[in-house]
Design a protein around this motif. Structure first.
Motif, PDB file in Angstrom:
ATOM      1  N   SER A 261      -3.952   1.477  -0.007  1.00  0.00           N
ATOM      2  CA  SER A 261      -2.869   0.512  -0.178  1.00  0.00           C
ATOM      3  C   SER A 261      -3.409  -0.905  -0.316  1.00  0.00           C
ATOM      4  N   TRP A 284       1.679  -1.068   2.411  1.00  0.00           N
ATOM      5  CA  TRP A 284       2.964  -0.428   2.103  1.00  0.00           C
ATOM      6  C   TRP A 284       2.948   0.495   0.890  1.00  0.00           C
ATOM      7  N   ASP A 285       1.876   0.593   0.123  1.00  0.00           N
ATOM      8  CA  ASP A 285       1.870   1.398  -1.105  1.00  0.00           C
ATOM      9  C   ASP A 285       2.118   2.876  -0.797  1.00  0.00           C
ATOM     10  N   THR A 286       2.752   3.561  -1.748  1.00  0.00           N
ATOM     11  CA  THR A 286       3.163   4.950  -1.529  1.00  0.00           C
ATOM     12  C   THR A 286       2.728   5.857  -2.677  1.00  0.00           C
ATOM     13  N   GLU A 287       2.810   7.166  -2.419  1.00  0.00           N
ATOM     14  CA  GLU A 287       2.646   8.202  -3.429  1.00  0.00           C
ATOM     15  C   GLU A 287       3.711   9.269  -3.178  1.00  0.00           C
ATOM     16  N   GLN A 288       4.067  10.013  -4.221  1.00  0.00           N
ATOM     17  CA  GLN A 288       5.105  11.029  -4.089  1.00  0.00           C
ATOM     18  C   GLN A 288       4.555  12.293  -3.422  1.00  0.00           C
ATOM     19  N   PRO A 293       8.549   9.020  -1.279  1.00  0.00           N
ATOM     20  CA  PRO A 293       7.483   8.011  -1.384  1.00  0.00           C
ATOM     21  C   PRO A 293       6.789   7.834  -0.031  1.00  0.00           C
ATOM     22  N   VAL A 294       5.602   8.408   0.100  1.00  0.00           N
ATOM     23  CA  VAL A 294       4.893   8.465   1.384  1.00  0.00           C
ATOM     24  C   VAL A 294       3.742   7.454   1.382  1.00  0.00           C
ATOM     25  N   PHE A 295       3.614   6.752   2.467  1.00  0.00           N
ATOM     26  CA  PHE A 295       2.564   5.746   2.642  1.00  0.00           C
ATOM     27  C   PHE A 295       1.184   6.356   2.386  1.00  0.00           C
ATOM     28  N   GLY A 347      10.375   3.587   5.767  1.00  0.00           N
ATOM     29  CA  GLY A 347       9.503   4.334   4.859  1.00  0.00           C
ATOM     30  C   GLY A 347       9.132   5.686   5.415  1.00  0.00           C
ATOM     31  N   TRP A 348       8.192   6.329   4.719  1.00  0.00           N
ATOM     32  CA  TRP A 348       7.728   7.661   5.107  1.00  0.00           C
ATOM     33  C   TRP A 348       6.240   7.619   5.414  1.00  0.00           C
ATOM     34  N   PRO A 355       6.261  14.702   5.462  1.00  0.00           N
ATOM     35  CA  PRO A 355       6.586  13.280   5.600  1.00  0.00           C
ATOM     36  C   PRO A 355       7.519  13.001   6.777  1.00  0.00           C
TER      37      PRO A 355
END
Length: 414
Positions: A261, A284-288, A293-295, A347-348, A355
């Motif tokens: 992130s 805070w960046d995420t991926e599916q 959208p998980v951290f 968030g997740w 998640p």
């Protein structure tokens, strides 16, 4: 004289009020105040009898931006509840940060769009009054804070220069300050030797993304948080000005958990005893994953630095995870025993069972004699789409403001 320690935390337009037990580190909800717009920042008087609250209908979390901005003066009652007084002072733009000068005769407000600072007189009853007219002043790009040095000689204005391609340099403006009037005195700009590596980086600000400062309680040391660089820098200052270059620059990420992130440092506070300085890190960046959208991993924590008593040099001694996402603000209680941080974002988070949802909320840390933090309590706010943009702590004497009119949980209109 006995009293209470009160924690304030915003959730969108609401300001939640908690009684903080400094011995057990427990939080007890007192009341919730609802303002017309999202709470941006707040600042108390030195005796903790008045809290000034900045609100705005604009900002990154607004689905529809409304040109409704104001500062509201509130009596702090003995249980921590707020009683607005005087007239809300309307502002032309979103106030990102507010503060008082050491004499507590003026309130200063910082704005990122457009980058500027306004100064407002305080009346005899501490109500917010007229704006002090200033000469034309240049503040750089993306002003994020304004502070006045403890002696009242200078106003410090960090500008972290948000720019997607990193083309705009950050800077730190120093203004001579007297009776609410600001006059340009000096401008601290990026070190050319550090600038090149950041000139094409998101929010890079040429290696000088100056966000927030705080002052040592007894030595002439000013600590600056560099947002995109996730660093702190130590500047010397006195009644003649601020040193043009920092004596120390230290990473707030060294030794922390690794992750892909992006990182932004945020708030900075020196402990009341002057032995430690704390900085919050945000990721805070995420991926599916499983359609959510998980951290992706990074540093969401309070980083602890020990201050050398002779040189002021900060040395990183701990990363204290907040158990959430994007801890934007935090505060230290006046006794120096506890630190309360606000996780801003819902968030997740990844877990072995899939998640896991986290919401904005508060995290209470006990501060040890060595300055290190032990997480003792976590309170989750409702998952209603709002964010925790600001947290703060005051100490209220039971006899203070007993006769001020209470407003309970009523709406505060502007």
């Amino acid at each position: 004289m006995t009293g209470k320690t009160i924690v304030y935390a915003s959730l969108g337009p609401e300001l939640w009020v908690y009684d903080l037990d400094t011995e057990s580190a427990s939080l007890t909800h007192v009341t919730t105040h609802c303002f017309d717009e999202v709470v941006q920042y707040a600042w108390p008087t030195r005796d903790f009898s008045v809290l000034y609250v900045a609100i705005s209908g604009a900002g990154p979390m607004a689905e529809v931006e409304r040109p409704n901005h104001a500062v509201i003066a509130c009596h702090i009652l003995s249980d921590g509840a707020l009683a607005p007084f005087g007239q809300p002072v309307r502002l032309d733009h979103r106030p990102l940060h507010i503060t008082l000068d050491p004499q507590e005769t003026h309130l200063l407000a910082a704005y990122n769009i457009p980058p500027m600072v306004t100064v407002h007189r305080l009346g005899p009853n501490r109500e917010v009054g007229d704006e002090v007219e200033q000469d034309a002043l240049d503040f750089g790009e993306t002003v994020h804070q304004v502070r006045v040095t403890p002696g009242g000689d200078f106003a410090i204005v960090p500008a972290c220069a948000h720019h997607d391609n990193g083309l705009t340099p950050g800077r730190l403006d120093i203004f001579a300050y007297a009776d609410g009037k600001m006059t340009p005195a000096a401008q601290l700009v990026p070190d050319p030797e550090r600038a090149a590596a950041w000139q094409s980086e998101w929010f890079g600000a040429h290696g000088f993304a100056a966000r927030h400062v705080d002052f040592h309680p007894s030595r002439p040391w000013m600590y600056l948080c560099l947002e995109r660089q996730s660093e702190i820098a130590l500047f010397d200052y006195d009644s003649t000005g601020v040193a043009p270059r920092p004596r120390f620059i230290k990473s707030a990420l060294e030794g922390g958990p690794t992750g892909p992130s992006a990182q932004l440092a945020s708030a900075i506070h020196v402990h009341p005893n002057g032995r430690f300085v704390y900085v919050s890190n945000r990721a805070w960046d995420t991926e599916q994953i499983d359609g959510k959208p998980v951290f992706v991993g990074g540093v969401n924590d309070i980083t602890v630095f020990e201050i050398d008593p002779d040189s002021g040099e900060p040395t990183l001694i701990q990363h204290a995870d907040t158990g959430g996402i994007f801890p934007r603000t935090f505060s230290i209680d006046p006794t120096g025993k506890l630190l309360v941080a606000g996780n801003e974002q819902p968030g997740w988070l990844p877990s072995d069972d899939g998640p896991r949802r986290v919401t904005p909320g508060l995290v209470v840390f006990r501060i040890g004699d060595d300055g290190c933090l032990t997480r003792t309590k976590k309170i989750d706010f409702p998952d209603n789409g709002e964010v925790c943009f600001w947290t703060g702590i005051v100490s209220v004497a039971l006899e203070t403001n007993q006769d001020a009119p209470a407003n309970g949980a009523s709406a505060v209109a502007v």
